[in-house]
Structures are given as C-alpha cells and as structure tokens.
Design an enzyme around this catalytic site. Structure first.
Site, PDB file in Angstrom:
ATOM      1  N   LYS A  22       0.764  -1.208   0.051  1.00 24.23           N
ATOM      2  CA  LYS A  22      -0.062  -0.006  -0.205  1.00 24.23           C
ATOM      3  C   LYS A  22       0.913   1.265   0.038  1.00 24.23           C
ATOM      4  O   LYS A  22       0.745   2.233  -0.873  1.00 24.23           O
ATOM      5  CB  LYS A  22      -0.977  -0.023   1.238  1.00 24.23           C
ATOM      6  CG  LYS A  22      -1.647   1.519   1.309  1.00 24.23           C
ATOM      7  CD  LYS A  22      -2.451   1.376   2.937  1.00 24.23           C
ATOM      8  CE  LYS A  22      -1.660   1.789   3.898  1.00 24.23           C
ATOM      9  NZ  LYS A  22      -1.848   3.330   4.034  1.00 24.23           N
ATOM     10  N   ASN A  23       1.820   1.379   1.038  1.00 26.48           N
ATOM     11  CA  ASN A  23       2.770   2.574   0.923  1.00 26.48           C
ATOM     12  C   ASN A  23       3.543   2.794  -0.048  1.00 26.48           C
ATOM     13  O   ASN A  23       4.148   3.832  -0.356  1.00 26.48           O
ATOM     14  CB  ASN A  23       3.484   2.423   2.280  1.00 26.48           C
ATOM     15  CG  ASN A  23       2.527   2.446   3.547  1.00 26.48           C
ATOM     16  OD1 ASN A  23       1.528   3.134   3.550  1.00 26.48           O
ATOM     17  ND2 ASN A  23       3.312   2.056   4.820  1.00 26.48           N
ATOM     18  N   ARG A  92      -4.315  10.384   4.478  1.00 28.48           N
ATOM     19  CA  ARG A  92      -3.284  11.218   4.443  1.00 28.48           C
ATOM     20  C   ARG A  92      -2.474  11.276   3.167  1.00 28.48           C
ATOM     21  O   ARG A  92      -2.117  12.457   2.857  1.00 28.48           O
ATOM     22  CB  ARG A  92      -2.586  11.010   5.552  1.00 28.48           C
ATOM     23  CG  ARG A  92      -1.420  12.071   5.831  1.00 28.48           C
ATOM     24  CD  ARG A  92      -0.471  12.056   6.950  1.00 28.48           C
ATOM     25  NE  ARG A  92       0.429  12.997   7.226  1.00 28.48           N
ATOM     26  CZ  ARG A  92       1.542  12.990   6.620  1.00 28.48           C
ATOM     27  NH1 ARG A  92       1.883  12.103   5.786  1.00 28.48           N
ATOM     28  NH2 ARG A  92       2.217  14.256   6.772  1.00 28.48           N
ATOM     29  N   CYS A 116      -5.854   8.078   9.439  1.00 28.61           N
ATOM     30  CA  CYS A 116      -5.705   7.258  10.901  1.00 28.61           C
ATOM     31  C   CYS A 116      -5.437   8.342  11.805  1.00 28.61           C
ATOM     32  O   CYS A 116      -4.803   9.350  11.576  1.00 28.61           O
ATOM     33  CB  CYS A 116      -4.807   6.296  10.992  1.00 28.61           C
ATOM     34  SG  CYS A 116      -5.289   4.731   9.985  1.00 28.61           S
ATOM     35  N   ARG A 121       1.073  14.320  12.331  1.00 32.00           N
ATOM     36  CA  ARG A 121       1.707  14.108  11.276  1.00 32.00           C
ATOM     37  C   ARG A 121       1.467  15.432  10.095  1.00 32.00           C
ATOM     38  O   ARG A 121       0.785  15.378   9.273  1.00 32.00           O
ATOM     39  CB  ARG A 121       1.042  12.896  10.407  1.00 32.00           C
ATOM     40  CG  ARG A 121       1.495  11.724  11.232  1.00 32.00           C
ATOM     41  CD  ARG A 121       0.972  10.525  10.304  1.00 32.00           C
ATOM     42  NE  ARG A 121      -0.404  10.046  10.085  1.00 32.00           N
ATOM     43  CZ  ARG A 121      -0.842   9.213   9.482  1.00 32.00           C
ATOM     44  NH1 ARG A 121      -0.102   8.169   9.259  1.00 32.00           N
ATOM     45  NH2 ARG A 121      -2.340   8.948   9.428  1.00 32.00           N
ATOM     46  N   PRO A 122       1.926  16.622  10.496  1.00 27.68           N
ATOM     47  CA  PRO A 122       1.718  17.741   9.954  1.00 27.68           C
ATOM     48  C   PRO A 122       2.546  17.578   8.412  1.00 27.68           C
ATOM     49  O   PRO A 122       3.397  17.077   8.094  1.00 27.68           O
ATOM     50  CB  PRO A 122       2.715  18.920  10.686  1.00 27.68           C
ATOM     51  CG  PRO A 122       3.493  18.047  11.418  1.00 27.68           C
ATOM     52  CD  PRO A 122       2.960  16.809  11.529  1.00 27.68           C
ATOM     53  N   VAL A 123       1.912  18.467   7.404  1.00 27.40           N
ATOM     54  CA  VAL A 123       2.348  18.898   5.964  1.00 27.40           C
ATOM     55  C   VAL A 123       3.631  19.890   6.005  1.00 27.40           C
ATOM     56  O   VAL A 123       3.763  20.175   4.765  1.00 27.40           O
ATOM     57  CB  VAL A 123       1.102  18.579   5.185  1.00 27.40           C
ATOM     58  CG1 VAL A 123       0.323  17.503   5.248  1.00 27.40           C
ATOM     59  CG2 VAL A 123       0.469  19.837   5.276  1.00 27.40           C
ATOM     60  N   ASP A 124       4.013  20.492   6.855  1.00 29.79           N
ATOM     61  CA  ASP A 124       4.525  21.698   6.835  1.00 29.79           C
ATOM     62  C   ASP A 124       6.086  21.236   6.079  1.00 29.79           C
ATOM     63  O   ASP A 124       6.464  22.357   5.428  1.00 29.79           O
ATOM     64  CB  ASP A 124       5.035  22.132   8.224  1.00 29.79           C
ATOM     65  CG  ASP A 124       5.544  21.086   9.255  1.00 29.79           C
ATOM     66  OD1 ASP A 124       5.664  20.171   9.182  1.00 29.79           O
ATOM     67  OD2 ASP A 124       6.482  21.741   9.772  1.00 29.79           O
ATOM     68  N   GLN A 125       6.573  20.358   6.246  1.00 28.95           N
ATOM     69  CA  GLN A 125       7.686  19.875   5.452  1.00 28.95           C
ATOM     70  C   GLN A 125       7.540  20.006   3.866  1.00 28.95           C
ATOM     71  O   GLN A 125       8.572  20.231   3.028  1.00 28.95           O
ATOM     72  CB  GLN A 125       8.405  18.468   6.006  1.00 28.95           C
ATOM     73  CG  GLN A 125       8.783  18.694   7.453  1.00 28.95           C
ATOM     74  CD  GLN A 125       9.521  19.759   7.887  1.00 28.95           C
ATOM     75  OE1 GLN A 125      10.623  19.876   7.330  1.00 28.95           O
ATOM     76  NE2 GLN A 125       9.260  20.608   8.819  1.00 28.95           N
ATOM     77  N   ASP A 304       4.865   0.843  11.820  1.00 25.94           N
ATOM     78  CA  ASP A 304       3.591   0.031  11.357  1.00 25.94           C
ATOM     79  C   ASP A 304       3.701  -1.420  11.675  1.00 25.94           C
ATOM     80  O   ASP A 304       2.564  -2.132  11.572  1.00 25.94           O
ATOM     81  CB  ASP A 304       3.808   0.105   9.703  1.00 25.94           C
ATOM     82  CG  ASP A 304       3.106   1.363   9.135  1.00 25.94           C
ATOM     83  OD1 ASP A 304       2.594   2.173   9.886  1.00 25.94           O
ATOM     84  OD2 ASP A 304       3.096   1.527   7.936  1.00 25.94           O
ATOM     85  N   ILE A 326       7.631   7.398  16.796  1.00 27.98           N
ATOM     86  CA  ILE A 326       7.227   8.041  15.460  1.00 27.98           C
ATOM     87  C   ILE A 326       5.922   8.861  15.500  1.00 27.98           C
ATOM     88  O   ILE A 326       6.041   9.966  15.330  1.00 27.98           O
ATOM     89  CB  ILE A 326       7.168   7.150  14.159  1.00 27.98           C
ATOM     90  CG1 ILE A 326       8.512   6.183  14.096  1.00 27.98           C
ATOM     91  CG2 ILE A 326       6.864   7.586  13.009  1.00 27.98           C
ATOM     92  CD1 ILE A 326       9.835   6.990  13.845  1.00 27.98           C
ATOM     93  N   ARG A 396      -8.315  -0.520   4.577  1.00 22.91           N
ATOM     94  CA  ARG A 396      -7.609   0.367   4.178  1.00 22.91           C
ATOM     95  C   ARG A 396      -6.226  -0.173   3.518  1.00 22.91           C
ATOM     96  O   ARG A 396      -5.557   0.261   2.846  1.00 22.91           O
ATOM     97  CB  ARG A 396      -7.411   1.657   5.192  1.00 22.91           C
ATOM     98  CG  ARG A 396      -8.644   2.390   5.307  1.00 22.91           C
ATOM     99  CD  ARG A 396      -8.421   3.625   5.899  1.00 22.91           C
ATOM    100  NE  ARG A 396      -7.127   4.395   5.606  1.00 22.91           N
ATOM    101  CZ  ARG A 396      -6.349   4.829   6.196  1.00 22.91           C
ATOM    102  NH1 ARG A 396      -6.095   4.641   7.461  1.00 22.91           N
ATOM    103  NH2 ARG A 396      -5.092   5.360   5.553  1.00 22.91           N
TER     104      ARG A 396
END
Length: 416
Positions: A22-23, A92, A116, A121-125, A304, A326, A396
C-alpha cells in the site's frame, strides 16, 4: 458496518500470498500525474485506500483502466487541478498529488489531508520544500493553494525524516529546472520503489536508497511499466499471526531483504524461519519469547509493526517493553488488547507488557489500520470468540485479510 468474528485457538497451516505494498502503490499512482504517457502498473493491491486514490486521480481527468491487480494510468487529458476534501479527508496519502500536479501544471489546490488518528503528522515539511523550489503557497479554507511557473532546483533539508514528504518533493523535483538535493530523505523501500520507477520514466536521480537524493530536473517524463514492491508490513503481520497461534505457514511473493529487523525479532520470539527464494516458511510451537524494541525510521524497527508485535508479546513467556518514537498517539490498541485480558500499562511513549498464559475473546473496536491487525492477531490467539468492530480501518491496508487467514485454517468470518 462490517465486523470480523474470530474463534481463536486454531493453528495456522498453509500458504499465504503477499500483495503489493500500500505504501508504495499510493505514491506510484500519484506519479501518473507527471506524464501524458501510459503508466502500466502490476501487483497493485486491492485496498480501500487504492480505490480512493484512483477516484481522486480520475476526477482530475486522469484516465484509469483497471483489471484486478493491473492498473494503467494515462494523464494526457488532465483538466482539474483540485483534490477535494470529500476524497482527501479519509486518507493522508492524498497530499501526494500536490508535488506532481504543481511540477507538471504549475498549479494545485489540495485539501489538507485526514487518515488514521495516530498523530498530527503535519504537512509543513512538504510546504517548506516546495517553497524552497520557488512555489507560492497559501493555506485558506482548509486547502493548500500552490502556484509556480516552473519549480526551480534547490537544496532542501527537512527538519525530520518524512516518507510522504520525501516522495512529494522527489516527484516535484523530477520536472524542476536544475538540480534538487533532498537531505535527510526517507530511505524506506517504498521510497526506493517510487524512485526506481521514476528513473524508468526518464527521471535523473542519484543516491536512491540513501538519505541524500540528488535529482536533475528534466523537461518531461514518459510512461513505463512497473510492478509494485511486495508489502513488507503485510508479510510481517502474517508472521506475527503464526507466532501467536503456532503452526506452519509459508508466505509467498515476498522479499526478506526489506524487513530484516522484523525477521530478527520474530526469530528472537522463537519462530523458525526459512527463506526459500521469494517465500518464507515460518514454524512455531509453544509460547513466544518476549521481545522489547523501539520504533524508528527505516532501516530500524517500523512503527507500522509496533501494534502487531505487541499483540504477540501479550502472551509471551515474560515481560517486554515497547517504545514508540514516530507517532505520539499510537497506543490506542492498548486498551482494546487489555479487554482481551492482556496486561499492558503505558507511561509516556513506552508500553510495558506482562506476558500471560492466555487471552480470552471479547468484543473490541479497531481505532486505526495497524491496531486493527493487532486485534486480529490477538483474537486468533485468544480462547473463545472475539468480535472486531470498525474493520474499515483494516480494509484500508490489508487485501482480503480474513480470506487469506481462513485459507490457512483460521476460524474467521466477515459479518456484514
């Protein structure tokens, strides 16, 4: 809402085929936005998240042709540069359309993502990196608005190791003007799989598999054929199942070189593992030995797999300790495992598990994808019947898990 009913205590025996990862599949599907040619993919897992991603890509105008595990994408007629909230809110990984859409078309409007509830898990990067490449980015009304006539090569050092951040910036850099250097890049096998496919599409990438990726931008990419890498998390999950239940299984269509740490821990638990080409035979008798571990970025112990190994530790022959580094909210399965009789306590980001002789079946509720898998493993090992609710989380990331387990002797059925 579907549930899984599990009657525990059955040993597992037989073969389990492993699906595509999936990933790896999700960013690879997004790479279809980078070219007007045909991207022919095989070993694409049949998952809810994959279906959601394909719907998201289709609404941009990207053509999708699907036949079982084979998907052909064609981005010659993309006409909508928006990823709407309705499709993004549950996943996400939807943020991965931002980089390729901006790089090829100079504009993107992407809803802030969901997924989830295991941490912020911010998207700032992602935003920081794209701004360094010259993008004009604003956030308004829950959407990321990005524009750039053409992205420019840049040296980007992310404040943390981020898998989706690395993938987004890598895809964006393939069509940027000049050289981009990604420092502190994620090294996960799924990132490497994406990078190798991008090279097959005409990208120029050095340092694949390391924490420093150097990308020379090109004017355009072409189509290619690519088989999605085997899912190391699914493979390790089934190996944890046999560790908890006992038995003799063989997982096929897998690779051992991409989850060495999990294999070492399984052997430490007492699982007898034999590698046979692209398959692994796992035999287990008796209670598992306890193993302690600390999650970290690849090639360390994967976050995971934390919940699945914790489920096995609940019936181990001694105490163990698990430290999660993490995600700050990834112990939600603890209270559900305790409902089955497990003895787990937490202190900050560490869980302390006292192994007991047996678990006892009970109704439990899944809170996220990997927590769902841990509850299935615990249910397989428990005495009596376990009912796992909210298994849409499981769908998922696992391709027909109950069918694969049933085929090797588990007493597990889906209740509609």
């Amino acid at each position: 809402m579907d549930k899984l009913q599990i009657v525990g205590g059955k040993r597992l025996n037989g073969d389990i085929p492993i699906s595509g990862a999936k990933n790896a599949a999700l960013p690879i599907l997004c790479a279809g936005l980078l070219t007007g040619g045909d991207l022919a993919l095989s070993n694409v897992p049949r998952l809810h998240d994959v279906r959601t991603m394909l719907r998201l890509l289709e609404q941009t105008g990207l053509k999708v042709t699907q036949d079982d595990e084979n998907v052909v994408l064609n981005g010659a007629a993309i006409n909508t540069l928006v990823a709407p909230y309705e499709l993004v809110k549950t996943m996400r990984a939807s943020i991965l359309v931002l980089g390729p859409m901006l790089a090829r078309f100079g504009e993107a409007k992407v809803s802030l993502p969901g997924g989830c509830a295991i941490g912020s898990r911010p998207v700032d990067q992602h935003i920081k990196g794209l701004r360094a490449m010259g993008a004009d980015i604003t956030i308004e009304g829950g959407y990321i608005h990005a524009k750039a006539a053409r992205l420019k090569g840049a040296r980007i050092y992310t404040d943390m190791i981020t898998v989706t951040g690395t993938e987004n910036l890598l895809m964006a850099a393939t069509l940027a003007d000049g050289e981009t250097v990604l420092e502190n890049a994620a090294r996960e096998p799924e990132v490497t799989d994406l990078a190798n496919m991008l090279v097959a599409m005409g990208a120029k990438i050095d340092g694949i598999g390391t924490d420093r990726l150097v990308i020379q931008g090109v004017d355009s990419l072409h189509g290619t054929e690519h088989a999605v890498i085997s899912d190391r998390i699914e493979a390790a999950t089934f190996l944890c199942a046999v560790a908890a239940t006992g038995g003799d299984i063989r997982i096929t269509r897998t690779r051992t070189d991409i989850f060495d740490v999990a294999i070492d821990k399984l052997r430490e638990m007492g699982v007898l593992l034999t590698v046979e080409g692209d398959s692994i035979r796992a035999r287990m008798d008796g209670r598992p030995h306890p193993v302690s571990f600390r999650t970290t970025e690849y090639p360390g112990f994967p976050t995971d797999m934390q919940a699945q190994f914790m489920a096995v530790n609940t019936i181990a022959s001694g105490p163990s300790r698990v430290t999660e580094t993490i995600f700050e909210n990834r112990f939600m399965h603890v209270q559900e495992l305790n409902r089955l009789g497990a003895q787990i306590s937490t202190e900050g980001n560490t869980a302390f598990i006292k192994g007991i002789d047996r678990l006892v079946g009970a109704p439990v509720m899944a809170t996220d994808l990997r927590a769902s898998a841990s509850l299935v493993i615990a249910g397989l090992a428990a005495e009596g019947t376990t009912l796992v609710d909210r298994i849409y989380h499981l769908d998922r990331g696992y391709d027909r898990m109950e069918a694969k387990l049933s085929a090797v002797g588990a007493d597990i059925i889906r209740i509609k």
